[in-house]
Enzyme design. Structure first.
Site, mmCIF file in Angstrom:
data_model
loop_
_atom_site.group_PDB
_atom_site.id
_atom_site.type_symbol
_atom_site.label_atom_id
_atom_site.label_comp_id
_atom_site.label_asym_id
_atom_site.label_seq_id
_atom_site.Cartn_x
_atom_site.Cartn_y
_atom_site.Cartn_z
ATOM 1 N N HIS A 49 0.828 -1.197 0.000
ATOM 2 C CA HIS A 49 0.000 0.000 0.000
ATOM 3 C C HIS A 49 0.872 1.262 0.000
ATOM 4 C CE1 HIS A 49 -3.875 -2.144 1.613
ATOM 5 N NE2 HIS A 49 -3.389 -2.678 0.513
ATOM 6 N N GLU A 51 1.173 3.776 2.056
ATOM 7 C CA GLU A 51 1.868 4.119 3.293
ATOM 8 C C GLU A 51 3.154 3.312 3.456
ATOM 9 O OE1 GLU A 51 -2.622 3.973 4.374
ATOM 10 O OE2 GLU A 51 -1.276 3.203 2.821
ATOM 11 N N CYS A 83 -1.693 -1.387 7.477
ATOM 12 C CA CYS A 83 -0.801 -0.226 7.366
ATOM 13 C C CYS A 83 -0.667 0.500 8.702
ATOM 14 C CB CYS A 83 -1.327 0.735 6.306
ATOM 15 S SG CYS A 83 -1.171 0.102 4.622
ATOM 16 N N ARG A 183 -9.928 3.910 -21.276
ATOM 17 C CA ARG A 183 -9.983 2.446 -21.364
ATOM 18 C C ARG A 183 -8.967 1.824 -20.412
ATOM 19 N NH1 ARG A 183 -10.452 0.701 -27.783
ATOM 20 N NH2 ARG A 183 -12.489 1.669 -28.211
ATOM 21 N N LEU A 203 -11.266 -3.220 -29.207
ATOM 22 C CA LEU A 203 -11.617 -2.796 -27.846
ATOM 23 C C LEU A 203 -10.461 -2.956 -26.864
ATOM 24 C CD1 LEU A 203 -15.281 -4.159 -27.513
ATOM 25 C CD2 LEU A 203 -14.522 -1.909 -28.282
ATOM 26 N N GLU A 294 -19.091 2.224 -24.426
ATOM 27 C CA GLU A 294 -18.926 2.878 -25.722
ATOM 28 C C GLU A 294 -19.992 2.318 -26.666
ATOM 29 O OE1 GLU A 294 -15.032 3.155 -27.349
ATOM 30 O OE2 GLU A 294 -14.052 3.336 -25.416
#
Length: 364
Positions: A49, A51, A83, A183, A203, A294
């Site tokens: 994470h 931190e 954390c 995207r 795509l 889309e």
């Protein structure tokens, strides 16, 4: 200074776009004697994470330092240890938190544990900005449903193609580059079967400046399973999974062929012989925290009508196409009365060269 440091933390948190889903975007700044001595952000799903990255990257002692973090530090064991334990062990004396974590496993518990260990905590600095950065995470963790964004490139008169079907290109190159960034940011991209049959798109994400872009899963809404087995979205399933949402009338033998090609088919309830989009969202994997929608006017109207749209991303080109038979951004039956229209709130507008980029949220 507190606002300045939290802004820096929010800015670096955005580097995690497209890589941390369905986790939140988190940035962290550590300061001492009114100077930044370390920083970190949540870089990839399952990794350390923000931190922890900030603590471990410090080049000097962080004892008695202050920490600015965009989301409440976690206090439970997930894919990584809590954390708050690392913050306490490091000797941080004060923690500034932009917003509480809406995850019920965390919410308030991280703050409480820090306070129990005599660490001063301030909550709410740039809270609105932090909530906007993590709008996807907030909806997904609160409802279990993905955050849905409707995107389109349109002319000034709301057209997405001429009466002959020509649509390349309405928006400029920079706008199209921004679409590929979107995207990259979201977990999945969704289109209707008509877009697949007409354009046969891939795509995927094409961003030369990013060496390893995050390709979104591909969701095709195909009530009658009309997709061709030679469609491009069934050829590049190694980039990202292709999911076809259909109904009970789908050809079962064709479903088997699609599975052989690496695609996945989910059978949904139907509304007027069309895929029930709400039922579809509920049946998607939990790791799909966001969808960029889309495609053409039919899927746009169906999504609005089903009330699954949270945000709107429009790229408006300074062009007038005209024509009663030219395709519009939103098709379908439309509303009966102006009072029934879909209202947009919190609109933000900026220019991308000659194009106009409009962002807004659907007012419930």
């Amino acid at each position: 200074m507190d606002i300045k440091y939290m802004k820096q933390a929010l800015e670096i948190s955005k580097r995690g776009y497209g890589y941390v889903n369905p986790n939140p975007l988190v940035g962290c700044i550590i300061t001492k004697d009114n100077r930044v001595i370390s920083s970190g952000y949540h870089e990839r799903y399952g990794d350390k994470h923000a931190e922890i990255n900030a603590i471990e990257s410090a080049k000097e002692s962080i004892k008695d330092a202050s920490m600015y973090v965009t989301l409440e530090p976690c206090s439970h064991y997930g894919k990584t240890p809590p954390c708050v334990d690392a913050i306490i062990k490091a000797g941080i004396k004060r923690v500034y938190v932009a917003m509480l974590d809406p995850n019920p496993l965390v919410s308030g518990k991280g703050i409480q544990k820090l306070k129990e260990n005599n660490i001063m905590v301030d909550v709410g600095i740039l809270e609105d900005e932090a909530q906007k950065v993590n709008e996807v995470y907030i909806k997904h963790i609160s409802t279990g449903l993905p955050f849905c964004v409707l995107k389109s490139a349109i002319s000034l008169d709301g057209k997405i193609a001429t009466h002959t079907g020509d649509s390349k290109w309405i928006s400029n190159q920079k706008s199209r580059n921004r679409v590929h960034e979107l995207r990259h940011n979201y977990s999945a991209i969704m289109v209707g079967i008509n877009t697949i049959l007409k354009d046969n798109p891939r795509l995927n994400v094409r961003m030369p400046h990013i060496s390893k872009p995050s390709h979104p899963k591909k969701i095709i809404v195909d009530s009658k399973l009309r997709i061709s087995l030679n469609a491009n979205v069934l050829k590049n399933t190694d980039e990202a999974e292709t999911i076809i949402a259909t109904t009970s009338i789908a050809d079962k033998s064709k479903i088997k062929e699609i599975k052989k090609l690496g695609g996945r088919v989910i059978e949904c309830k139907s509304v007027n012989e069309r895929v029930d989009l709400v039922d579809m969202l509920e049946k998607l994997d939990r790791d799909i925290d966001s969808i960029l929608i889309e495609g053409g006017g039919e899927i746009a109207y169906s999504s609005l009508e089903a009330k699954i749209i949270d945000k709107l991303e429009l790229f408006i080109a300074p062009k007038i196409i005209g024509g009663a038979k030219s395709r519009s951004f939103v098709g379908g039956a439309g509303v009966d009365l102006v009072d029934d229209a879909f209202f947009i709130r919190d609109i933000n507008i900026k220019k991308i060269d000659e194009d106009v980029h409009l962002q807004g949220y659907i007012r419930r």
